[in-house]
Design a protein around this motif. Structure first.
Motif, PDB file in Angstrom:
ATOM      1  N   VAL A 100      11.212 -12.761  22.376  1.00  0.00           N
ATOM      2  CA  VAL A 100      11.804 -14.060  22.055  1.00  0.00           C
ATOM      3  C   VAL A 100      10.872 -14.869  21.160  1.00  0.00           C
ATOM      4  N   ALA A 101       9.574 -14.816  21.439  1.00  0.00           N
ATOM      5  CA  ALA A 101       8.606 -15.548  20.609  1.00  0.00           C
ATOM      6  C   ALA A 101       8.602 -15.017  19.176  1.00  0.00           C
ATOM      7  N   LEU A 102       8.644 -13.695  19.027  1.00  0.00           N
ATOM      8  CA  LEU A 102       8.672 -13.100  17.687  1.00  0.00           C
ATOM      9  C   LEU A 102       9.947 -13.480  16.945  1.00  0.00           C
ATOM     10  N   THR A 103      11.076 -13.455  17.661  1.00  0.00           N
ATOM     11  CA  THR A 103      12.347 -13.843  17.046  1.00  0.00           C
ATOM     12  C   THR A 103      12.322 -15.310  16.632  1.00  0.00           C
ATOM     13  N   SER A 104      11.777 -16.149  17.504  1.00  0.00           N
ATOM     14  CA  SER A 104      11.708 -17.581  17.200  1.00  0.00           C
ATOM     15  C   SER A 104      10.841 -17.852  15.981  1.00  0.00           C
ATOM     16  N   ALA A 105       9.726 -17.134  15.882  1.00  0.00           N
ATOM     17  CA  ALA A 105       8.786 -17.375  14.791  1.00  0.00           C
ATOM     18  C   ALA A 105       9.271 -16.810  13.462  1.00  0.00           C
ATOM     19  N   PHE A 106       9.775 -15.588  13.476  1.00  0.00           N
ATOM     20  CA  PHE A 106      10.082 -14.906  12.215  1.00  0.00           C
ATOM     21  C   PHE A 106      11.531 -15.036  11.762  1.00  0.00           C
ATOM     22  N   ILE A 107      12.430 -15.374  12.679  1.00  0.00           N
ATOM     23  CA  ILE A 107      13.853 -15.493  12.314  1.00  0.00           C
ATOM     24  C   ILE A 107      14.322 -16.943  12.380  1.00  0.00           C
ATOM     25  N   LEU A 108      13.936 -17.645  13.457  1.00  0.00           N
ATOM     26  CA  LEU A 108      14.392 -19.023  13.630  1.00  0.00           C
ATOM     27  C   LEU A 108      13.461 -20.041  12.995  1.00  0.00           C
ATOM     28  N   GLY A 109      12.260 -19.600  12.580  1.00  0.00           N
ATOM     29  CA  GLY A 109      11.334 -20.498  11.893  1.00  0.00           C
ATOM     30  C   GLY A 109      10.623 -21.490  12.791  1.00  0.00           C
ATOM     31  N   VAL A 110      10.539 -21.208  14.087  1.00  0.00           N
ATOM     32  CA  VAL A 110       9.855 -22.093  15.021  1.00  0.00           C
ATOM     33  C   VAL A 110       8.346 -21.886  14.889  1.00  0.00           C
ATOM     34  N   THR A 111       7.595 -22.971  14.919  1.00  0.00           N
ATOM     35  CA  THR A 111       6.133 -22.872  14.858  1.00  0.00           C
ATOM     36  C   THR A 111       5.536 -23.194  16.226  1.00  0.00           C
ATOM     37  N   PHE A 112       4.453 -22.504  16.567  1.00  0.00           N
ATOM     38  CA  PHE A 112       3.780 -22.698  17.850  1.00  0.00           C
ATOM     39  C   PHE A 112       2.306 -22.981  17.604  1.00  0.00           C
ATOM     40  N   SER A 113       1.715 -23.730  18.535  1.00  0.00           N
ATOM     41  CA  SER A 113       0.279 -23.971  18.453  1.00  0.00           C
ATOM     42  C   SER A 113      -0.460 -22.723  18.912  1.00  0.00           C
ATOM     43  N   SER A 114      -1.743 -22.677  18.615  1.00  0.00           N
ATOM     44  CA  SER A 114      -2.537 -21.509  19.025  1.00  0.00           C
ATOM     45  C   SER A 114      -2.581 -21.383  20.539  1.00  0.00           C
ATOM     46  N   LEU A 115      -2.614 -22.526  21.250  1.00  0.00           N
ATOM     47  CA  LEU A 115      -2.612 -22.489  22.711  1.00  0.00           C
ATOM     48  C   LEU A 115      -1.300 -21.929  23.254  1.00  0.00           C
ATOM     49  N   GLU A 116      -0.210 -22.302  22.629  1.00  0.00           N
ATOM     50  CA  GLU A 116       1.094 -21.806  23.079  1.00  0.00           C
ATOM     51  C   GLU A 116       1.227 -20.309  22.833  1.00  0.00           C
ATOM     52  N   ILE A 117       0.744 -19.839  21.693  1.00  0.00           N
ATOM     53  CA  ILE A 117       0.775 -18.405  21.400  1.00  0.00           C
ATOM     54  C   ILE A 117      -0.063 -17.643  22.425  1.00  0.00           C
ATOM     55  N   ALA A 118      -1.245 -18.168  22.726  1.00  0.00           N
ATOM     56  CA  ALA A 118      -2.116 -17.530  23.715  1.00  0.00           C
ATOM     57  C   ALA A 118      -1.462 -17.524  25.090  1.00  0.00           C
ATOM     58  N   ALA A 119      -0.772 -18.607  25.444  1.00  0.00           N
ATOM     59  CA  ALA A 119      -0.118 -18.694  26.746  1.00  0.00           C
ATOM     60  C   ALA A 119       0.990 -17.672  26.879  1.00  0.00           C
TER      61      ALA A 119
END
Length: 281
Positions: A100-119
């Motif tokens: 879901v995170a990969l889909t959100s980032a690469f398809i939906l264009g959602v950005t996450f902070s480094s802490l959120e990615i690590a979490a």
């Protein structure tokens, strides 16, 4: 993610683990799975007169989600035929947040902070690593692992679909009420054709029908609402901390083995949840 959304998703995680344990702990897992689906459909139908009907823009998402949920339910049911709760559940739930995170980032264009990615990474690794400790027991069920992995892909797919659909619907409860009712009717029909007598055995499981179905309905209704309040990927990751509750249920109620590795994996998952809360705050 606000404190309210965080608490709601944690509650949904506990309820989700509970109904999965009912299915796994039942003697007839196929009947138990059908009972949960039919039960949540009954709750959904009962809710519909009290909530707005979802907007037409969400109907394509509803149609796709019904198919994805049915495939998820079929594969989960088959997974539990071959594997333990503490193997199947971690694999299925662990792969979903990353997808879901990969889909959100690469398809939906959602950005996450480094802490959120690590979490998200910590939660996914913590969940999935629980299943790997079965190798130390010498009883890894390969077929169950493959089925659970496929199940996880469907979890990711319906999570993204429902997150987008609920936002288009204008009503999270109306969206899920229709979804659960449609899912129950179609799944019950398929069960009746697929295995004659299965639907009757399912309805006879009153505890699973009402308690399991109710827990399943409330759990995902809360999650669908959370999808409209916070990024889908973060809600999905937090929801999968249900592995902590599943582990406790598997050990203390179903008599499955506990090991230091499982404890460490659970601690990593919990640490990821804490980091997710801090990162979004």
């Amino acid at each position: 993610m606000t404190g309210l959304v965080f608490a709601v998703v944690i509650l949904a995680a506990a309820l989700h683990a509970a109904w999965n344990a009912l299915v796994k702990g039942g003697a007839d897992k196929s009947a138990a799975m059908v009972a949960v689906v039919v039960g949540q459909g009954l709750f959904g139908a009962a809710l519909l007169p009290f909530v707005p009907f979802p907007a037409a823009e969400s109907w394509p998402y509803l149609a796709g989600s019904v198919v994805l949920h049915m495939l998820y339910q079929v594969f989960l049911m088959q997974s539990y035929r071959f594997g333990d709760l503490t193997q199947v559940y971690p694999i299925a739930r662990g792969v979903a947040p990353l997808l879901v995170a990969l889909t959100s980032a690469f398809i939906l264009g959602v950005t996450f902070s480094s802490l959120e990615i690590a979490a998200v990474a910590m939660i996914s690794i913590g969940i999935a690593s629980v299943s790997l400790v079965r190798r130390g027991d010498g009883i890894v069920q390969g077929k169950a692992a493959v089925l659970a992995l496929i199940t996880g892909c469907f979890i990711a797919a319906y999570s993204v679909t429902d997150g987008l659909g609920a936002r288009q619907a204008g009503t999270a409860l109306g969206y899920y009420g229709v979804l659960s009712a449609l899912d129950a009717v179609i799944f019950a029909g398929l069960a009746r054709v697929w295995r004659p007598g299965l639907l009757g055995r399912s309805i006879a499981l009153k505890r699973t029908l009402f308690l399991g179905g109710g827990a399943s309905f409330i759990a995902y209704a809360l999650v669908v609402w959370a999808f409209t309040q916070a990024p889908i990927a973060l809600v999905t990751a937090l929801r999968e901390t249900s592995i902590i509750f599943a582990l406790m249920i598997g050990v203390f109620l179903l008599g499955e083995r506990l090991s230091l590795a499982k404890v460490l994996s659970t601690a990593l998952t919990l640490a990821g949840a804490v980091l997710l809360r801090v990162g979004r705050a």
